[in-house]
Design an enzyme around this catalytic site. Structure first.
Site, short mmCIF file in Angstrom:
data_model
loop_
_atom_site.label_atom_id
_atom_site.label_comp_id
_atom_site.label_asym_id
_atom_site.label_seq_id
_atom_site.Cartn_x
_atom_site.Cartn_y
_atom_site.Cartn_z
N GLY A 11 0.80 -1.22 0.00
CA GLY A 11 0.00 0.00 0.00
C GLY A 11 0.82 1.26 0.00
O GLY A 11 0.30 2.34 -0.28
N CYS A 70 0.43 5.79 0.61
CA CYS A 70 -1.00 6.07 0.52
C CYS A 70 -1.81 5.28 1.55
O CYS A 70 -2.55 5.86 2.35
CB CYS A 70 -1.50 5.79 -0.89
SG CYS A 70 -3.26 6.12 -1.12
N LYS A 110 -8.23 9.89 5.32
CA LYS A 110 -9.67 9.87 5.06
C LYS A 110 -10.44 9.28 6.22
O LYS A 110 -11.58 9.68 6.50
CB LYS A 110 -9.98 9.10 3.77
CG LYS A 110 -9.28 9.65 2.54
CD LYS A 110 -9.39 11.16 2.42
CE LYS A 110 -8.45 11.73 1.38
NZ LYS A 110 -7.05 11.84 1.81
N GLY A 151 4.80 20.42 0.31
CA GLY A 151 4.97 19.66 -0.92
C GLY A 151 5.76 18.38 -0.71
O GLY A 151 6.18 18.06 0.40
N HIS A 165 -33.29 12.18 -8.80
CA HIS A 165 -33.71 13.35 -8.02
C HIS A 165 -34.36 12.87 -6.72
O HIS A 165 -35.09 11.89 -6.73
CB HIS A 165 -34.71 14.18 -8.83
CG HIS A 165 -35.32 15.30 -8.05
ND1 HIS A 165 -34.67 16.51 -7.86
CD2 HIS A 165 -36.52 15.41 -7.42
CE1 HIS A 165 -35.44 17.31 -7.15
NE2 HIS A 165 -36.58 16.66 -6.86
#
Length: 641
Positions: free
Chosen positions: A196, A199, A208, A434, A615
């Site tokens: 993995g 990540c 997450k 970064g 909808h």
């Protein structure tokens, strides 16, 4: 005609290895570098080639025999001129050759010298030696390989394979699994104890998991406005860490099982090139990345570099446990009272969202004049308005100039673009400025793989480097550094390699030709965009028509309390095809894929608008935005004529 002895060449440290397979028999005609026998030690198996072409007249070994360097394998009948080329000439008479010493041997095969670095590929890479099973091949992009040398020419190795994948992140394991599914023998090298990469272990997935917790906490607070009130949350950091680890464990455990199902051999450790056909793996152990001192050498026919990137560390920051990168932030060392986030990009703002929800007061400092570089300002403006109460200070156009670690906290000094100065004291400092590629950490120069000035590996559309049998994918080949990009690049590289090794022309022609790659900030609210932005269109002089649907007109958004969001689509003014889009609001990342698909398929506003969306959903705002662009959205006031 003359007879010469074919002997076992230099095979490194291997001695008294068993013959496990005889690949020729008396009377067989063999070519140069054709395999004669297979030998096996407790570490690896390898094939021993013939140094000359001719006819096998006698085998001097049998199954189970032990051989070492210099052991006679067979007598080979060769043409006179070929015999003269052999070391020591032809075999002497039987009477003279009864002893083992002093007999002529075919020249031993030595490991290849490292290839010289070459320029990055343009349309097709230069021809280079590749290994295919027990044979080597030469190829250019789109060309069929040609046999030139045997696997044994790459030198001694503990393992041998068709494909070595260096790095087990989303791109790496996806490439390995795809290649295995296509019938290749694959070795996957990963430094973490589980597959993995960054990540799954310390990046996308654990973040997450924590962002979901933060979102639920925010929803609970929101419910107080509609009559459902909860007590203030009691935070158990240890239990929260355990939840995060369970999420990671489910995914990484599943990957380990899938690797086993596919017979992908996983070697744990740091890999670096020995030469253009071998990687040495420094084995790691424990829950971290501690080296054991043991090494494994893997020889390969093809290689995919998927070694990823690492967080950039600012050199002027002191070495202190209270100064962390994104990996450190995800360990949840504690919930600080005051936290500084250096860098206003996606990673920094996602971590700010988590720690703010847990109760920290946050400052964010960013050198640029806006947050989330790459996204349109109207999307970020919505995020900024909703998050302003979450943060104490959002310092734009401001540099972090110094930091000092003291007992009461990290003392940080700032300088604005206008020369203004300020400071702050923090319990925790996250540097999120970064990531840099790991190109200079894998010994690329020993394989002849070219790097650019920043350490990225240049590749062509087949993900091939300047060395024709070595490919690269993911963060290490350049921006955007996104897992979903790496996965698709990995599939392409695996298919090209399988096509070349299996003779499948369709697979060999595979290429990474994605028109767009979506980006998502999993903040609260989420911000997602794909394709051309309005700012890019303006800069590039591209005329676009815009369709924007505000969520204040969406029944589902109003019911969910997220009517501040919106969906917008951009269409080329001349072709009317969609070229870009953006969404801000809950689940924006789940919806942006539809816009990416529309761009890939060359859809126009009518195509999207006439696609019936369910909808009431947030997803239907994409269709409504297309209707708005076409000028006939009945969920908005009539367009001005």
């Amino acid at each position: 005609m003359a007879l010469i002895e074919l002997k076992v060449p230099d095979i490194g440290d291997f001695k008294d290895v068993a013959v496990i397979e005889l690949l020729v028999k008396p009377g067989d005609r063999v070519a140069v570098d054709q395999s004669l026998i297979t030998v096996e030690s407790d570490k690896a198996s390898m094939e021993i080639p013939s140094s000359h072409a001719g006819v096998i007249r006698e085998l001097r070994v049998a199954l189970g025999d032990k051989v070492s360097e210099g052991s006679v394998i067979a007598l080979l009948e060769v043409a006179g001129s070929d015999a003269g080329a052999a070391d020591g000439g032809p075999v002497p008479s039987a009477a003279a050759s009864s002893g083992a010493g002093g007999q002529p041997v075919a020249a031993p095969v030595q490991p290849s010298a490292p290839a010289a670095p070459a320029q990055a590929p343009t349309s097709a890479p230069p021809v280079v030696a590749l290994t295919e099973g027990s044979a080597s091949v030469s190829a250019q992009a789109g060309a069929q390989p040609q046999v030139t040398a045997t696997m044994s020419t790459v030198g001694p190795a503990d393992l041998r394979c068709d494909l070595l994948v260096l790095g087990g992140g989303p791109g790496g394991y996806s490439a390995a699994f795809r290649a295995a599914d296509l019938g290749l023998d694959v070795v996957l090298v990963e430094r973490y104890p589980t597959l993995g990469g960054v990540c799954l272990n310390v990046g996308c997935i654990p973040s997450k998991a924590l962002l979901h917790v933060a979102a639920v906490m925010e929803e609970a607070r929101h419910l107080a406005q509609v009559g459902i009130a909860f007590d203030a949350p009691r935070i158990d950091v240890q239990a929260l860490r355990a939840h995060k680890e369970r999420v990671i464990g489910k995914l990484t455990g599943g990957l380990a099982a899938m690797a086993k199902m596919r017979n992908v051999r996983v070697v744990r450790g740091y890999g670096s090139f020995v030469d253009a056909h071998r990687v040495v793996v420094e084995e790691t152990t424990g829950s971290g990345q501690d080296k054991t001192g043991a090494q494994t050498v893997v020889a390969f026919a093809r290689c995919i570099i998927a070694a990823g990137s690492q967080a950039v560390r600012l050199p002027f920051l002191p070495d202190d446990p209270r100064i962390i990168d994104s990996t450190g932030a995800l360990t949840l060392p504690a919930v600080p009272q005051r936290m500084l986030v250096i860098g206003g990009g996606i990673i920094g703002l996602e971590m700010a969202t988590v720690y703010s929800a847990l109760g920290a007061r946050i400052d964010v400092v960013e050198m640029a004049d806006g947050l989330m570089p790459g996204a349109d300002r109207d999307l970020v403006k919505v995020w900024h308005k909703l998050n302003a109460p979450r943060f104490d200070r959002l310092m734009l156009r401001t540099r972090t100039v110094a930091a000092d670690a003291r007992a009461d906290g990290i003392h940080v000094r700032f300088e604005g673009a206008d020369g203004s100065r300020s400071d702050g004291v923090y319990d925790l400092v996250l540097q999120a400025v970064g990531r840099s590629p790991n190109g200079r950490k894998i010994g690329a120069e020993r394989a002849g793989v070219a790097l650019d000035e920043r350490g990225f590996v240049p590749v062509d559309t087949q993900m091939r480097t300047n060395v024709g049998h070595i490919f690269a994918i993911g963060d290490i080949v350049g921006a955007p550094m996104l897992a979903h990009k790496a996965v698709h690049e990995g599939h392409v590289a695996a298919e090209v390699i399988a096509g070349e090794l299996k003779g499948d022309e369709a697979l060999a022609r595979s290429g990474f030709i994605a028109r767009v790659i979506p980006s998502v900030a999993y903040t609260d609210p989420e911000v997602a965009w794909v394709g051309l932005t309005e700012e890019q269109a303006k800069t590039q002089g591209v005329a676009v028509d815009k369709g924007l649907f505000p969520w204040s007109a969406s029944g589902r958004a109003i019911a969910n309390g997220c009517e501040q969001g919106f969906t917008k689509l951009l269409f080329d003014a001349s072709t009317h095809r969609i070229v870009g889009g953006g969404i801000v609001g809950p689940n924006a990342g789940d919806m942006i894929g539809e816009i990416a698909l529309a761009i890939e398929m060359g859809a126009d506003a009518i195509d999207i608008g006439r696609t019936i969306h369910p909808h009431p959903t947030l997803g239907e705002t994409i269709g409504l935005a297309a209707e708005a662009a076409h000028g006939h959205c009945t969920d908005l006031p009539p367009a001005r004529r």
